[in-house]
Design a protein around this motif. Structure first.
Motif, PDB file in Angstrom:
ATOM      1  N   UNK A  89       0.841  -1.191   0.000  1.00  0.00           N
ATOM      2  CA  UNK A  89       0.000   0.000   0.000  1.00  0.00           C
ATOM      3  C   UNK A  89       0.878   1.244   0.000  1.00  0.00           C
ATOM      4  N   UNK A  90       0.499   2.210  -0.836  1.00  0.00           N
ATOM      5  CA  UNK A  90       1.335   3.396  -0.995  1.00  0.00           C
ATOM      6  C   UNK A  90       0.456   4.553  -1.437  1.00  0.00           C
ATOM      7  N   UNK A  91       0.959   5.761  -1.242  1.00  0.00           N
ATOM      8  CA  UNK A  91       0.218   6.964  -1.621  1.00  0.00           C
ATOM      9  C   UNK A  91       0.813   7.666  -2.828  1.00  0.00           C
ATOM     10  N   UNK A 121      -1.396  -1.532  -4.238  1.00  0.00           N
ATOM     11  CA  UNK A 121      -2.631  -0.839  -3.863  1.00  0.00           C
ATOM     12  C   UNK A 121      -2.317   0.626  -3.583  1.00  0.00           C
ATOM     13  N   UNK A 122      -2.871   1.526  -4.430  1.00  0.00           N
ATOM     14  CA  UNK A 122      -2.577   2.949  -4.334  1.00  0.00           C
ATOM     15  C   UNK A 122      -3.469   3.735  -3.401  1.00  0.00           C
ATOM     16  N   UNK A 123      -4.313   3.065  -2.624  1.00  0.00           N
ATOM     17  CA  UNK A 123      -5.161   3.747  -1.634  1.00  0.00           C
ATOM     18  C   UNK A 123      -6.018   4.858  -2.246  1.00  0.00           C
ATOM     19  N   UNK A 124      -6.254   4.794  -3.542  1.00  0.00           N
ATOM     20  CA  UNK A 124      -6.992   5.837  -4.269  1.00  0.00           C
ATOM     21  C   UNK A 124      -6.354   7.220  -4.091  1.00  0.00           C
ATOM     22  N   UNK A 140       6.117  -6.790 -15.096  1.00  0.00           N
ATOM     23  CA  UNK A 140       5.566  -8.120 -15.334  1.00  0.00           C
ATOM     24  C   UNK A 140       4.834  -8.648 -14.095  1.00  0.00           C
ATOM     25  N   UNK A 141       3.595  -9.084 -14.260  1.00  0.00           N
ATOM     26  CA  UNK A 141       2.982 -10.004 -13.328  1.00  0.00           C
ATOM     27  C   UNK A 141       2.364  -9.452 -12.066  1.00  0.00           C
ATOM     28  N   UNK A 142       1.968  -8.168 -12.053  1.00  0.00           N
ATOM     29  CA  UNK A 142       1.399  -7.572 -10.838  1.00  0.00           C
ATOM     30  C   UNK A 142      -0.120  -7.493 -10.900  1.00  0.00           C
ATOM     31  N   UNK A 143      -0.730  -7.421  -9.730  1.00  0.00           N
ATOM     32  CA  UNK A 143      -2.108  -6.972  -9.620  1.00  0.00           C
ATOM     33  C   UNK A 143      -2.054  -5.526  -9.137  1.00  0.00           C
ATOM     34  N   UNK A 144      -2.666  -4.631  -9.892  1.00  0.00           N
ATOM     35  CA  UNK A 144      -2.645  -3.197  -9.574  1.00  0.00           C
ATOM     36  C   UNK A 144      -4.072  -2.726  -9.346  1.00  0.00           C
ATOM     37  N   UNK A 145      -4.282  -1.991  -8.239  1.00  0.00           N
ATOM     38  CA  UNK A 145      -5.637  -1.543  -7.934  1.00  0.00           C
ATOM     39  C   UNK A 145      -5.588  -0.244  -7.117  1.00  0.00           C
ATOM     40  N   UNK A 163       1.414  -9.396 -18.612  1.00  0.00           N
ATOM     41  CA  UNK A 163       0.809 -10.336 -17.675  1.00  0.00           C
ATOM     42  C   UNK A 163       0.396  -9.684 -16.351  1.00  0.00           C
ATOM     43  N   UNK A 164      -0.080  -8.456 -16.422  1.00  0.00           N
ATOM     44  CA  UNK A 164      -0.574  -7.765 -15.239  1.00  0.00           C
ATOM     45  C   UNK A 164      -2.101  -7.782 -15.208  1.00  0.00           C
ATOM     46  N   UNK A 165      -2.658  -7.622 -14.017  1.00  0.00           N
ATOM     47  CA  UNK A 165      -4.096  -7.451 -13.839  1.00  0.00           C
ATOM     48  C   UNK A 165      -4.331  -6.090 -13.214  1.00  0.00           C
ATOM     49  N   UNK A 166      -5.062  -5.228 -13.927  1.00  0.00           N
ATOM     50  CA  UNK A 166      -5.336  -3.874 -13.455  1.00  0.00           C
ATOM     51  C   UNK A 166      -6.838  -3.726 -13.291  1.00  0.00           C
TER      52      UNK A 166
END
Length: 471
Positions: A89-91, A121-124, A140-145, A163-166
């Motif tokens: 988690x990051x801002x 996770x960008x904490x919006x 490569x290969x991250x889940x980003x949300x 190969x990422x999931x956004x």
């Protein structure tokens, strides 16, 4: 008929570059699985973990805490950054500038360690999960949300996003941008899944603005392949103010407004894509006081600070099902018409509006050849200018209402295997189809949607499927 062969031969040298681009992309994909090993001759390897510390050296036993700290340790000689499993988690976005990127022989590779599940996770609050301004970087290969955008290239060159999931981001899922036209170059976006983006347009206001699941903007040489893009409150993919873009073998469905959009783009190919709408009204757009599904493929020249009018583009071997309009050109923005464009061997099936809608404009040297337009029994099949100068139709198959623009006058049922589904295989031709061996030979279309060679039984078939293939 001689005119069309002359036209195709005259443009062949220009078109061959597309085959080269796609071949290079396929080669890149084949090599991608070993890119970290084959392209990184540096000994720089850093590890990051949720329980790490940015004062640690970055080994597997003493990992760093943040991706940014690992990036800061990379010189312009590349390296590998491994993330251990967990939710980060990051801002603020991780930023990769030129001085901390890679080289042609030693990419900067950022990926999970041994395919562990890593969630960014960008904490919006964060502008993006990862933003690349450097060169020779592989993500490569991250889940980003939960960021404003997913993965961004800003003026980047030789960037690979693989190969990422956004999902669940406020704006664009994967965005390739630059401060000036053609300011970012050599991009590969491959095997990503993008959904629930552009949440800032979730209210679907009439005056709302939106981005895309995948946005290619001010870019020269980009390949977008094998991605799955769906349920986004923006376009599926946009190619805007760009040159030499290939979007192939993707699946787009239930996106807002337009699934695939050519806007101020040149030497661009949309091919072998499956495009459909399931009827999910959460992603319909309000048009003329009625909520409607997205258009399949759209072309236009909107107004920006620069211009790169539509020219020398190809749309081929796509299967488009159940949207508002299958294929359209809108003469808004700066207008300009469709020029030197080829629409070849596509299959368009059942839209709530017209399958084909081309606005009045100064069109030039544009052909519609070997396409299937299947529309019955609801809406008219096409809306075309009364003067068809610059638009030429040959060997298309029309079922339902039809247009007199097509001199071949083929108005038969194409006999699909199982029309009405959202599976490409159901739009293959059955034995006895009037589309078999009824097309004109096109050097531009050497294979069908499924990868079968053309022709197989002597003559070219109409539509995205070549009957008799083994695939």
């Amino acid at each position: 008929m001689v005119f069309f062969f002359d036209l195709l031969l005259a443009n062949q040298m220009k078109r061959d570059r597309f085959k080269v681009i796609l071949s290079l992309a396929i080669l890149a994909m084949c090599l991608f699985g070993i890119s970290a090993k084959a392209l990184n001759k540096t000994s720089l390897v850093y590890y990051v973990a949720t329980n790490g510390n940015d004062n640690y050296p970055g080994t597997n036993n003493q990992p760093l805490k943040t991706i940014q700290q690992a990036v800061n340790k990379i010189t312009h000689n590349g390296g590998i950054i491994y993330l251990r499993s967990g939710t980060y988690q990051f801002d603020e976005a991780t930023w990769i500038p030129v001085e901390h990127s890679g080289t042609v022989n030693s990419h900067l590779v950022i990926r999970p360690y041994q395919n562990e599940l890593v969630i960014l996770d960008g904490n919006f609050k964060a502008d993006s999960c990862i933003s690349v301004g450097g060169e020779y970087v592989d993500v490569i290969g991250f889940e980003c949300r939960h960021a404003k955008n997913g993965i961004v290239g800003w003026g980047a060159t030789h960037l690979q996003v693989f190969n990422n999931t956004i999902h669940d981001v406020n704006a664009t899922g994967i965005g390739i941008y630059a401060p000036k036209i053609f300011g970012t170059k050599d991009i590969l976006v491959n095997h990503n899944t993008v959904y629930h983006t552009n949440l800032n347009n979730q209210s679907r206001r009439r005056d709302g603005s939106w981005g895309a699941g995948i946005a290619i903007t001010r870019t020269e040489l980009a390949t977008v392949t094998n991605n799955r893009v769906y349920e986004n409150y923006g376009e599926g993919i946009t190619s805007t103010l760009s040159h030499n873009v290939v979007a192939a073998n993707n699946v787009f469905y239930d996106n807002y407004s337009v699934e695939m959009y050519m806007d101020n783009t040149t030497n661009t190919v949309f091919e072998n894509n499956l495009i459909y709408n399931t009827g999910n009204q959460n992603y319909f757009r309000l048009i003329n006081d009625r909520f409607s599904p997205a258009t399949g493929i759209q072309m236009a020249n909107e107004i920006y600070e620069a211009a790169n009018p539509l020219n020398n583009n190809i749309i081929r071997n796509n299967i488009v099902i159940n949207g508002l309009v299958g294929l359209t050109y809108g003469n808004y923005g700066s207008g300009g018409g469709i020029k030197n464009t080829q629409i070849l061997n596509n299959t368009f099936y059942q839209n709530s509006g017209r399958l084909l809608s081309i606005a009045i404009a100064n069109h030039e040297n544009t052909v519609f050849i070997n396409n299937i337009f299947y529309q019955t029994p609801s809406s008219p099949i096409s809306s075309l200018p009364p003067n068809l100068t610059g638009l030429n139709f040959q060997h298309n198959l029309w079922y339902g209402d039809h247009t007199s623009a097509d001199a071949s006058l083929n108005f038969s049922d194409p006999k699909f295997i199982n029309p009405g589904s959202f599976f490409a295989k159901d739009y293959k031709l059955q034995k006895g189809s009037p589309a078999i061996n009824a097309g004109v030979s096109l050097r531009e279309v050497s294979k069908d949607y499924f990868g079968n060679r053309r022709p197989i039984n002597g003559g070219y078939d109409i539509g995205a499927h070549e009957f008799g293939g083994t695939k």
